[in-house]
Design an enzyme around this catalytic site. Structure first.
Site, mmCIF file in Angstrom:
data_model
loop_
_atom_site.group_PDB
_atom_site.id
_atom_site.type_symbol
_atom_site.label_atom_id
_atom_site.label_comp_id
_atom_site.label_asym_id
_atom_site.label_seq_id
_atom_site.Cartn_x
_atom_site.Cartn_y
_atom_site.Cartn_z
ATOM 1 N N CYS A 251 0.096 2.880 6.105
ATOM 2 C CA CYS A 251 0.436 1.528 6.564
ATOM 3 C C CYS A 251 0.437 0.589 5.368
ATOM 4 C CB CYS A 251 -0.569 1.047 7.611
ATOM 5 S SG CYS A 251 -2.278 0.967 7.014
ATOM 6 N N HIS B 222 -9.292 2.252 -2.274
ATOM 7 C CA HIS B 222 -7.859 2.059 -2.060
ATOM 8 C C HIS B 222 -7.251 1.110 -3.091
ATOM 9 C CE1 HIS B 222 -4.049 1.198 -0.322
ATOM 10 N NE2 HIS B 222 -4.403 0.128 0.353
ATOM 11 N N CYS C 164 0.801 -1.224 0.000
ATOM 12 C CA CYS C 164 0.000 0.000 0.000
ATOM 13 C C CYS C 164 0.830 1.268 0.000
ATOM 14 C CB CYS C 164 -0.934 0.009 1.215
ATOM 15 S SG CYS C 164 -1.865 -1.525 1.419
#
Length: 425
Positions: free
Chosen positions: A412, A382, A91
């Site tokens: 994160c 996302h 990510c």
């Protein structure tokens, strides 16, 4: 960056983020990257220009996307002499690609570059098991038709069962959501507080769209002009009806589809340069990247999988002589509402800050109004490798709108890592 040439953020572009298997189901990473880079080229008048580097990233990609950065650059309108590279850190991928470009600028290796990323969970690589793969490889190098057929002697239909990309951590076998459930229980994060954060994210994103904040940040693609995950009418009452998504058996599960990010397709990119390059090409500097940092936690032996940003931020603040309160904007990636709330609670915890972060006192509380003021991942969605560039472009635009200030970016990642940065104007 801290000791090199100043690194300027000139702006960014993204396509609307879309829930998997909707608008971009048949596009793939290359198509989304080309549209995004092309829009960035158009926005800044970069047609035919040679930049120092294009760094793109993707987490879920086909082997044919062997160098997404280079291939997308070749179709973007930039000079074909612009090099390209492809990176991956789950990510944090596109924040890392921006850091990579920034470090090259700071070191004097290049004067301009693009950092970004793309991800799809609609167009995923599907492979077959080892047995069938071995047969196919052996048949491919066989010399005669008889030898090729011989490789399939003893073939069983079960060998046709496909293998899909997994979302579980290889070392624990648990999904990110399951890990975050453990964190929520450890830090006593309530279901109500998670739902409240999720609703606020949707409302803030919707309000930002309505006032035109995203007019020059989001470009339409495939008939979509806004993130199709956005629910402007989201309410606590609606979210309260959803069942736990990860802990379905204990009766204590608090993470739901409403307070967790859905699987998403999308792409984003940012243009970086020196101040001199920006001035020579007539571009406004929105902000500078003051510093960036990466840290990891030992999630295999008990630390929370998504708690690494607590460590990365603490170490970066110490290096820069700053406190947690020395920021006007906090862009904290909302992988899950619980992850954000665990991070905030950890920074306020005297025991955690002393025992884990080695500090004499807690980092302290952050004003909630300064956290993700225009919404974040719970509302936008996302796409793993696109979120970092989305966040940087959004933070830079807010600093421009404010006329100055400082922003903290925190993301994160899977694998127990955190990627963070400081932006200043």
């Amino acid at each position: 960056m801290l000791h090199g040439r100043p690194v300027a953020v000139l702006g960014g572009v993204r396509i609307p983020f879309c829930r998997q298997n909707t608008a971009y189901a048949d596009v793939g990473n290359l198509g989304m990257s080309v549209r995004t880079l092309g829009a960035l080229v158009e926005k800044f008048g970069l047609h035919g220009q040679r930049l120092g580097e294009v760094a793109m990233g993707a987490v879920i990609k086909h082997s044919s996307d062997w160098n997404l950065g280079r291939e997308a650059a070749l179709s973007s309108g930039l000079s074909p002499l612009t090099p390209g590279i492809t990176l991956q850190r789950a990510c944090g991928t596109s924040l890392d690609s921006i850091i990579t470009i920034g470090n090259k600028i700071a070191a004097g290796q290049i004067d301009s570059g693009i950092g970004g990323g793309s991800d799809t969970t609609s167009d995923v690589p599907i492979v077959y098991g080892k047995s069938l793969r071995r047969r196919l490889l052996a048949a491919n190098v066989a010399k005669t038709p008889r030898d090729r057929l011989a490789q399939f002697r003893g073939f069983r239909l079960r060998e046709l069962k496909p293998e899909f990309p997994g979302v579980a951590e290889p070392r624990t076998g648990k999904s990110m959501g399951e890990h975050c459930e453990d964190m929520a229980k450890e830090w006593s994060i309530s279901r109500d507080s998670q739902d409240e954060l999720a609703v606020a994210s949707h409302h803030r994103l919707a309000a930002a769209y309505e006032r035109g904040f995203f007019d020059d940040l989001v470009v339409a693609f495939r008939g979509v002009s806004r993130d199709n995950i956005l629910r402007a009418d989201s309410t606590l009452e609606k979210l309260a009806t959803l069942k736990p998504a990860f802990d379905k058996v204990s009766g204590r599960g608090t993470l739901t589809a409403g307070n967790s990010t859905p699987l998403t397709d999308g792409a984003a990119a940012c243009l970086l340069s020196t101040d001199e390059w920006a001035a020579a090409h007539g571009h406004e500097v929105l902000c500078h990247i003051r510093d960036a940092h990466v840290a990891a936690v030992d999630f295999v032996h008990g630390e929370g999988l998504l708690m690494a940003p607590t460590v990365a931020v603490a170490e970066m603040l110490a290096r820069n002589g700053l406190t947690l309160q020395d920021f006007d904007i906090y862009e904290i990636h909302e992988a899950f509402a619980a992850q954000v709330l665990c991070t905030l609670r950890a920074w306020e915890s005297e025991g955690y800050c002393r025992n884990r972060l080695g500090l004499d006192a807690p980092l302290g509380r952050i004003d909630p109004a300064k956290i993700n003021p225009v919404g974040s991942s719970l509302a936008t969605g996302h796409p793993f490798a696109a979120t970092g560039a989305r966040v940087v472009a959004t933070a830079a635009r807010q600093l421009q709108e404010r006329g100055g200030g400082r922003a903290l970016v925190s993301i994160c990642t899977a694998g127990g890592m955190g990627v963070v940065a400081i932006l200043e104007r």
